[in-house]
Design an enzyme around this catalytic site. Structure first.
Site, PDB file in Angstrom:
ATOM      1  N   ASN A  34       0.871  -1.175   0.000  1.00 53.14           N
ATOM      2  CA  ASN A  34       0.000   0.000   0.000  1.00 53.14           C
ATOM      3  C   ASN A  34       0.910   1.227   0.000  1.00 53.14           C
ATOM      4  O   ASN A  34       1.488   1.567   1.018  1.00 53.14           O
ATOM      5  CB  ASN A  34      -0.886  -0.023   1.253  1.00 53.14           C
ATOM      6  CG  ASN A  34      -1.710   1.248   1.408  1.00 53.14           C
ATOM      7  OD1 ASN A  34      -1.802   2.058   0.481  1.00 53.14           O
ATOM      8  ND2 ASN A  34      -2.307   1.416   2.570  1.00 53.14           N
ATOM      9  N   TRP A  35       1.019   1.847  -1.162  1.00 54.39           N
ATOM     10  CA  TRP A  35       1.951   2.992  -1.279  1.00 54.39           C
ATOM     11  C   TRP A  35       1.368   4.275  -0.681  1.00 54.39           C
ATOM     12  O   TRP A  35       2.061   5.278  -0.576  1.00 54.39           O
ATOM     13  CB  TRP A  35       2.319   3.205  -2.748  1.00 54.39           C
ATOM     14  CG  TRP A  35       3.384   2.257  -3.231  1.00 54.39           C
ATOM     15  CD1 TRP A  35       3.848   1.149  -2.573  1.00 54.39           C
ATOM     16  CD2 TRP A  35       4.121   2.337  -4.454  1.00 54.39           C
ATOM     17  NE1 TRP A  35       4.829   0.542  -3.309  1.00 54.39           N
ATOM     18  CE2 TRP A  35       5.023   1.250  -4.468  1.00 54.39           C
ATOM     19  CE3 TRP A  35       4.116   3.206  -5.544  1.00 54.39           C
ATOM     20  CZ2 TRP A  35       5.904   1.020  -5.528  1.00 54.39           C
ATOM     21  CZ3 TRP A  35       4.993   2.983  -6.604  1.00 54.39           C
ATOM     22  CH2 TRP A  35       5.877   1.903  -6.590  1.00 54.39           C
ATOM     23  N   LYS A  36       0.078   4.260  -0.359  1.00 59.79           N
ATOM     24  CA  LYS A  36      -0.573   5.455   0.205  1.00 59.79           C
ATOM     25  C   LYS A  36      -0.295   6.674  -0.700  1.00 59.79           C
ATOM     26  O   LYS A  36      -0.208   6.510  -1.920  1.00 59.79           O
ATOM     27  CB  LYS A  36      -0.103   5.686   1.643  1.00 59.79           C
ATOM     28  CG  LYS A  36      -0.215   4.414   2.491  1.00 59.79           C
ATOM     29  CD  LYS A  36      -0.021   4.650   3.964  1.00 59.79           C
ATOM     30  CE  LYS A  36      -0.156   3.327   4.705  1.00 59.79           C
ATOM     31  NZ  LYS A  36      -0.145   3.467   6.148  1.00 59.79           N
ATOM     32  N   HIS A  67      -9.618   1.579   4.459  1.00 60.42           N
ATOM     33  CA  HIS A  67      -8.364   1.696   5.218  1.00 60.42           C
ATOM     34  C   HIS A  67      -8.596   2.637   6.401  1.00 60.42           C
ATOM     35  O   HIS A  67      -9.349   3.602   6.294  1.00 60.42           O
ATOM     36  CB  HIS A  67      -7.253   2.242   4.313  1.00 60.42           C
ATOM     37  CG  HIS A  67      -5.914   2.165   4.969  1.00 60.42           C
ATOM     38  ND1 HIS A  67      -5.499   3.099   5.885  1.00 60.42           N
ATOM     39  CD2 HIS A  67      -4.916   1.256   4.872  1.00 60.42           C
ATOM     40  CE1 HIS A  67      -4.288   2.759   6.327  1.00 60.42           C
ATOM     41  NE2 HIS A  67      -3.913   1.649   5.732  1.00 60.42           N
ATOM     42  N   GLU A  93      -6.951   4.945   7.596  1.00 60.86           N
ATOM     43  CA  GLU A  93      -6.673   6.373   7.344  1.00 60.86           C
ATOM     44  C   GLU A  93      -7.871   7.036   6.675  1.00 60.86           C
ATOM     45  O   GLU A  93      -8.139   8.216   6.912  1.00 60.86           O
ATOM     46  CB  GLU A  93      -5.389   6.508   6.512  1.00 60.86           C
ATOM     47  CG  GLU A  93      -4.159   6.238   7.374  1.00 60.86           C
ATOM     48  CD  GLU A  93      -2.968   5.660   6.638  1.00 60.86           C
ATOM     49  OE1 GLU A  93      -2.942   5.680   5.393  1.00 60.86           O
ATOM     50  OE2 GLU A  93      -2.055   5.153   7.327  1.00 60.86           O
ATOM     51  N   GLU A  98      -5.754  -4.619  10.413  1.00 57.71           N
ATOM     52  CA  GLU A  98      -4.691  -3.647  10.648  1.00 57.71           C
ATOM     53  C   GLU A  98      -4.999  -2.859  11.927  1.00 57.71           C
ATOM     54  O   GLU A  98      -5.785  -1.903  11.881  1.00 57.71           O
ATOM     55  CB  GLU A  98      -4.596  -2.668   9.479  1.00 57.71           C
ATOM     56  CG  GLU A  98      -4.252  -3.314   8.160  1.00 57.71           C
ATOM     57  CD  GLU A  98      -3.640  -2.308   7.195  1.00 57.71           C
ATOM     58  OE1 GLU A  98      -2.515  -2.534   6.739  1.00 57.71           O
ATOM     59  OE2 GLU A  98      -4.273  -1.278   6.920  1.00 57.71           O
ATOM     60  N   SER A 124       3.074  -2.225  10.351  1.00 51.93           N
ATOM     61  CA  SER A 124       4.499  -2.366  10.669  1.00 51.93           C
ATOM     62  C   SER A 124       5.083  -3.733  10.305  1.00 51.93           C
ATOM     63  O   SER A 124       5.929  -4.262  11.017  1.00 51.93           O
ATOM     64  CB  SER A 124       4.764  -2.049  12.142  1.00 51.93           C
ATOM     65  OG  SER A 124       4.474  -0.686  12.407  1.00 51.93           O
ATOM     66  N   GLY A 166       2.448   2.179  10.832  1.00 52.60           N
ATOM     67  CA  GLY A 166       3.497   3.189  10.738  1.00 52.60           C
ATOM     68  C   GLY A 166       4.200   3.485  12.054  1.00 52.60           C
ATOM     69  O   GLY A 166       4.934   4.471  12.155  1.00 52.60           O
ATOM     70  N   GLY A 192       2.729  -1.184   4.234  1.00 52.79           N
ATOM     71  CA  GLY A 192       2.813   0.228   3.873  1.00 52.79           C
ATOM     72  C   GLY A 192       4.253   0.631   3.589  1.00 52.79           C
ATOM     73  O   GLY A 192       4.803   0.358   2.518  1.00 52.79           O
ATOM     74  N   GLY A 193       4.887   1.264   4.567  1.00 57.51           N
ATOM     75  CA  GLY A 193       6.226   1.834   4.396  1.00 57.51           C
ATOM     76  C   GLY A 193       7.235   0.894   3.762  1.00 57.51           C
ATOM     77  O   GLY A 193       8.009   1.296   2.875  1.00 57.51           O
TER      78      GLY A 193
HETATM   79  P1  PGA Z   1       2.723   0.252   7.585  1.00 55.16           P
HETATM   80  O1  PGA Z   1       1.283   0.535   6.962  1.00 55.16           O
HETATM   81  O2  PGA Z   1       3.220  -1.059   7.030  1.00 55.16           O
HETATM   82  O3  PGA Z   1       3.575   1.420   7.138  1.00 55.16           O
HETATM   83  O4  PGA Z   1       2.569   0.174   9.063  1.00 55.16           O
HETATM   84  C1  PGA Z   1       0.362  -0.504   6.728  1.00 55.16           C
HETATM   85  C2  PGA Z   1      -0.920   0.030   6.157  1.00 55.16           C
HETATM   86  O5  PGA Z   1      -1.389   1.092   6.593  1.00 55.16           O
HETATM   87  O6  PGA Z   1      -1.520  -0.590   5.239  1.00 55.16           O
END
Ligand code: PGA
Length: 261
Positions: A15-17, A100, A102, A174, A220, A180, A241-242
């Protein structure tokens, strides 16, 4: 890794956001080269909308699939700034992340809206990845399982369009406090939650379909914890994500899945 139920391969979804300029397409090409010899895993990059068509092109001839990060409930119309499931499909997406945390948090998305988005995605043949997860306060109050399973049940539409097989759905657990932050739940907390989510799917769809719906863990996931997290019972992959932004890191996570198969 083949999941505990031994019927489905794991899905490793990036997930590149809101990250990635055109230069980032080189990461997709590098990832494609890196996974060319790997068996038994499925790899997905959910890129920002501006990159989707080019990302799909960069992934051509590789096992990488491309996905979106959200979609509108309508296919077209006067909805400035929005992107429809049909547009995602047209750009080359095969999957879409929905709900998601967010978006739930910053855009105020409700379970009801997410269920409508699931219908919109399925109508276009896009495979939805429905995200659920508890806040730290909810976990501290001992209500995580109840809240997260209720979130899932309410985010599933009453009726699914016939275009999509139910086993093509995926769920991502999640925990909001793990996204993050570098913090993750214990493997037994993850096992417990994934088992509860499987039961909720079973109650809704019956056990035969429930075992085929992937339940991903996200929050994470990194190269150094991926092997441990991906080996947890009922974990059918990861939403990353990251650590999905750099081909080298994501590749290490994907290899961790492939190695424990
Ligand atoms: P993260 O994000 O791996 O950077 O914690 C995961 C996500 O929000 O899908």
């Amino acid at each position: 890794m083949v999941s505990e139920n031994a019927k489905i391969s794991q899905l490793l979804a990036g997930n590149w956001k809101m990250n990635g300029l055109r230069a980032a397409l080189a990461e997709i090409r590098a990832l494609g080269r890196g996974i060319a010899d790997l068996q038994g895993v499925e790899v997905l990059i959910c890129a920002p909308a501006t990159l989707l068509a080019e990302a799909a092109k960069a992934a051509e001839g590789t096992p990488i699939e491309i996905g979106g990060q959200d979609c509108h409930i309508q296919n077209s119309g006067a909805f400035t700034g929005e992107i429809s499931a049909e547009m995602l499909r047209d750009a080359g997406a095969k999957y879409v992340i929905l709900g998601h945390s967010e978006r739930r948090q910053y855009q105020g998305e409700s379970d009801v809206l997410i269920a409508e988005k699931v219908v919109a995605a399925c109508r276009e043949g896009l495979r939805p990845i429905i995200c659920v997860g508890e806040t730290e306060a909810v976990r501290d109050a001992g209500e995580a399982e109840q809240v997260v399973t209720a979130q899932l049940t309410a985010s599933l539409p009453k009726d699914f369009p016939a275009e999509m097989g139910l086993d093509e759905l995926a769920v991502a657990y999640e925990p909001v406090w793990a996204i993050g932050t570098g913090r993750t739940p214990t493997t037994s907390q993850i096992a417990q939650m994934h088992s509860a989510l499987r039961s909720a799917l079973s109650t809704r769809f019956g056990s035969e379909i429930a075992v085929k719906i992937r339940i991903l863990y996200g929050g994470s996931v990194k190269p150094d914890n991926a092997a441990e997290l991906l080996a947890v019972p009922n974990v059918d992959g990861a939403l990353v994500g990251g650590a999905s932004l750099k081909a080298g890191d994501f590749l290490a996570i994907i290899r961790a899945s492939a190695q424990i198969s």
